[in-house]
Design an enzyme around this catalytic site. Structure first.
Site, mmCIF file in Angstrom:
data_model
loop_
_atom_site.group_PDB
_atom_site.id
_atom_site.type_symbol
_atom_site.label_atom_id
_atom_site.label_comp_id
_atom_site.label_asym_id
_atom_site.label_seq_id
_atom_site.Cartn_x
_atom_site.Cartn_y
_atom_site.Cartn_z
ATOM 1 N N ASN A 40 -40.247 -45.016 64.223
ATOM 2 C CA ASN A 40 -41.156 -44.636 62.833
ATOM 3 C C ASN A 40 -42.542 -44.301 63.505
ATOM 4 O O ASN A 40 -43.175 -45.368 63.717
ATOM 5 C CB ASN A 40 -41.290 -45.652 61.579
ATOM 6 C CG ASN A 40 -42.895 -45.385 60.639
ATOM 7 O OD1 ASN A 40 -42.311 -44.024 60.897
ATOM 8 N ND2 ASN A 40 -43.088 -46.274 60.346
ATOM 9 N N TRP A 41 -42.533 -42.830 63.417
ATOM 10 C CA TRP A 41 -43.822 -42.443 63.767
ATOM 11 C C TRP A 41 -45.063 -42.118 63.192
ATOM 12 O O TRP A 41 -46.101 -42.115 63.708
ATOM 13 C CB TRP A 41 -43.243 -40.603 64.389
ATOM 14 C CG TRP A 41 -42.663 -40.640 65.535
ATOM 15 C CD1 TRP A 41 -41.659 -41.937 66.262
ATOM 16 C CD2 TRP A 41 -42.173 -39.442 66.131
ATOM 17 N NE1 TRP A 41 -41.165 -41.217 66.831
ATOM 18 C CE2 TRP A 41 -41.447 -40.243 66.845
ATOM 19 C CE3 TRP A 41 -42.598 -38.343 65.611
ATOM 20 C CZ2 TRP A 41 -40.708 -38.649 68.149
ATOM 21 C CZ3 TRP A 41 -41.796 -37.182 66.743
ATOM 22 C CH2 TRP A 41 -40.463 -36.914 68.029
ATOM 23 N N LYS A 42 -44.562 -43.013 61.758
ATOM 24 C CA LYS A 42 -45.747 -42.952 61.353
ATOM 25 C C LYS A 42 -46.765 -41.047 60.546
ATOM 26 O O LYS A 42 -46.336 -40.753 61.129
ATOM 27 C CB LYS A 42 -47.122 -44.367 61.609
ATOM 28 C CG LYS A 42 -46.239 -45.099 61.594
ATOM 29 C CD LYS A 42 -47.048 -46.341 61.566
ATOM 30 C CE LYS A 42 -45.999 -47.960 61.883
ATOM 31 N NZ LYS A 42 -46.969 -48.945 61.408
ATOM 32 N N HIS A 84 -41.455 -49.452 53.066
ATOM 33 C CA HIS A 84 -42.723 -49.376 53.805
ATOM 34 C C HIS A 84 -43.458 -50.015 53.117
ATOM 35 O O HIS A 84 -44.292 -49.216 52.423
ATOM 36 C CB HIS A 84 -42.760 -48.032 55.104
ATOM 37 C CG HIS A 84 -42.767 -48.191 56.546
ATOM 38 N ND1 HIS A 84 -44.300 -48.950 56.065
ATOM 39 C CD2 HIS A 84 -42.547 -48.462 57.682
ATOM 40 C CE1 HIS A 84 -44.577 -49.476 57.494
ATOM 41 N NE2 HIS A 84 -43.969 -49.370 58.544
ATOM 42 N N GLU A 105 -46.831 -49.937 54.230
ATOM 43 C CA GLU A 105 -47.629 -49.334 54.145
ATOM 44 C C GLU A 105 -47.655 -48.572 52.408
ATOM 45 O O GLU A 105 -48.323 -48.242 52.194
ATOM 46 C CB GLU A 105 -47.695 -48.634 55.262
ATOM 47 C CG GLU A 105 -48.371 -49.152 56.443
ATOM 48 C CD GLU A 105 -48.051 -48.751 58.158
ATOM 49 O OE1 GLU A 105 -47.123 -47.458 58.052
ATOM 50 O OE2 GLU A 105 -48.111 -49.356 59.094
ATOM 51 N N GLU A 140 -39.311 -56.840 57.714
ATOM 52 C CA GLU A 140 -40.797 -55.954 58.690
ATOM 53 C C GLU A 140 -41.438 -56.887 57.846
ATOM 54 O O GLU A 140 -42.236 -56.586 56.873
ATOM 55 C CB GLU A 140 -40.839 -54.939 58.493
ATOM 56 C CG GLU A 140 -40.563 -53.450 58.477
ATOM 57 C CD GLU A 140 -40.541 -52.621 59.456
ATOM 58 O OE1 GLU A 140 -40.209 -52.277 60.550
ATOM 59 O OE2 GLU A 140 -41.275 -52.172 58.622
ATOM 60 N N GLY A 166 -48.062 -53.447 63.238
ATOM 61 C CA GLY A 166 -49.003 -53.106 64.320
ATOM 62 C C GLY A 166 -50.028 -53.920 64.377
ATOM 63 O O GLY A 166 -51.489 -54.123 64.965
ATOM 64 N N SER A 187 -44.279 -54.909 65.582
ATOM 65 C CA SER A 187 -44.709 -55.129 67.164
ATOM 66 C C SER A 187 -43.227 -55.558 68.267
ATOM 67 O O SER A 187 -43.552 -56.205 69.144
ATOM 68 C CB SER A 187 -45.390 -56.351 66.991
ATOM 69 O OG SER A 187 -47.124 -56.103 65.993
ATOM 70 N N GLY A 229 -42.406 -48.856 64.602
ATOM 71 C CA GLY A 229 -43.413 -48.457 64.847
ATOM 72 C C GLY A 229 -44.068 -47.462 66.047
ATOM 73 O O GLY A 229 -43.880 -47.008 67.204
ATOM 74 N N GLY A 230 -44.762 -48.053 66.387
ATOM 75 C CA GLY A 230 -46.406 -47.821 68.053
ATOM 76 C C GLY A 230 -45.678 -47.984 69.361
ATOM 77 O O GLY A 230 -45.826 -47.190 70.168
HETATM 78 C C1 PEP Z 1 -42.943 -49.822 61.893
HETATM 79 O O1 PEP Z 1 -44.036 -48.919 61.568
HETATM 80 O O2 PEP Z 1 -42.281 -50.211 60.632
HETATM 81 C C2 PEP Z 1 -43.733 -51.063 62.160
HETATM 82 C C3 PEP Z 1 -42.947 -51.665 62.732
HETATM 83 O O3 PEP Z 1 -44.611 -50.719 63.200
HETATM 84 P P1 PEP Z 1 -44.703 -51.297 64.580
HETATM 85 O O4 PEP Z 1 -43.955 -51.288 65.347
HETATM 86 O O5 PEP Z 1 -45.905 -50.213 65.234
HETATM 87 O O6 PEP Z 1 -45.373 -52.719 64.151
#
Ligand code: PEP
Length: 252
Positions: free
Chosen positions: A9-11, A94, A96, A166, A172, A213, A234-235
């Site tokens: 997930n590049w957000k 998600h 967010e 999640e 994040g 994470s 994500g990141g």
């Molecule tokens: C996500 O955006 O779904 C996520 C899990 O982010 P991160 O890996 O950065 O915690």
């Protein structure tokens, strides 16, 4: 036997030019990894830019969101049909989007039905906040999100749904859940809830991902757990080397 699944997930990161650059770094190494379903979810503006690059690579393309209506006066939104022109997958609900854009279990459910109608593979996100976690309400919250978010889906369509657990406190933050804790939520809360909704056979076929994470360093801690079928990243999905290492770690 469930095929492992890893999605990035590049957000709200990467311009179209930057997206093409990242995809060109990922293409060879990711194409070489067999036995894992791999999906990239760039921002809407980059979907068209990378779609032809991914053709024939075995790497899927996903959107990070969509509206449930087919078309109309919904300024700024993107319809399921528009997503389907470019993508095979869509992330729904998600945290967010729930936190910053007012998404609820009810809107998650509408989007899920729209995704299934358009033959998109939905990746439905659930997870508790830090406050809910600290007050011991994880099971109650996740159960509610699954029961309402996945309501009224025919068992025949449900096997395609991918669920991502999640915990919001792990997204994040660099503070991942432990593999054991995530495995517990997957195996003792989510899969039994799926079984009640769709029957045990279908529930056993459905993939449940962990997200929060995940890095190359901790990925195997999750993937060695029997109830964790992959990751929503994500990141770490923005760095080619990290993401490739996570996908490799998912190979059974
Ligand atoms: C996500 O955006 O779904 C996520 C899990 O982010 P991160 O890996 O950065 O915690």
């Amino acid at each position: 036997m469930r095929t492992p699944f890893v999605a990035g997930n590049w957000k709200m990161n990467k311009t179209a030019a930057e997206a093409r650059e990242l995809v060109s770094q990922l293409l060879g190494p990711l194409t070489d990894v067999a036995g894992v379903e791999k999906v990239l979810c760039p921002p809407f503006t980059s979907l068209f830019a990378v779609t032809s690059m991914l053709e024939g690579s075995g790497i899927g393309l996903g959107a990070q969101n969509m509206h449930w209506e087919e078309k109309g006066a919904f300024t700024g939104e993107v319809s399921p049909g528009m997503v389907k022109e470019l993508c095979g997958y869509v992330i729904i609900g998600h945290s967010e989007r729930r936190t910053y854009f007012g998404e609820t279990d009810a809107t998650v459910n509408k989007k899920l039905h729209a995704a299934l109608k358009h033959d998109l593979t939905p990746i439905v996100c659930v997870g508790e906040t830090l406050e809910e976690y600290e007050s011991g309400r994880t099971s109650e919250v996740v159960l509610r999100q699954i029961t309402l978010g996945l309501a009224d889906v025919a068992p025949a369509n449900a096997a395609r749904i991918v669920v991502a657990y999640e915990p919001v406190w792990a997204i994040g933050t660099g503070k991942a859940s432990s593999g054991e804790n995530a495995n517990f939520v997957h195996g003792q809360v989510i899969r039994p809830a799926l079984s009640r909704l769709f029957g045990e056979e279908t529930a056993q076929a459905m993939r449940i991902l962990y997200g929060g994470s995940v890095t190359a360093a901790n990925a195997s801690e999750f993937f060695q757990q029997p109830e964790i079928d992959g990751a929503l990243v994500g990141g770490a999905s923005l760095k080619a080397g990290e993401f490739v290492a996570i996908v490799r770690a998912a190979v059974k």
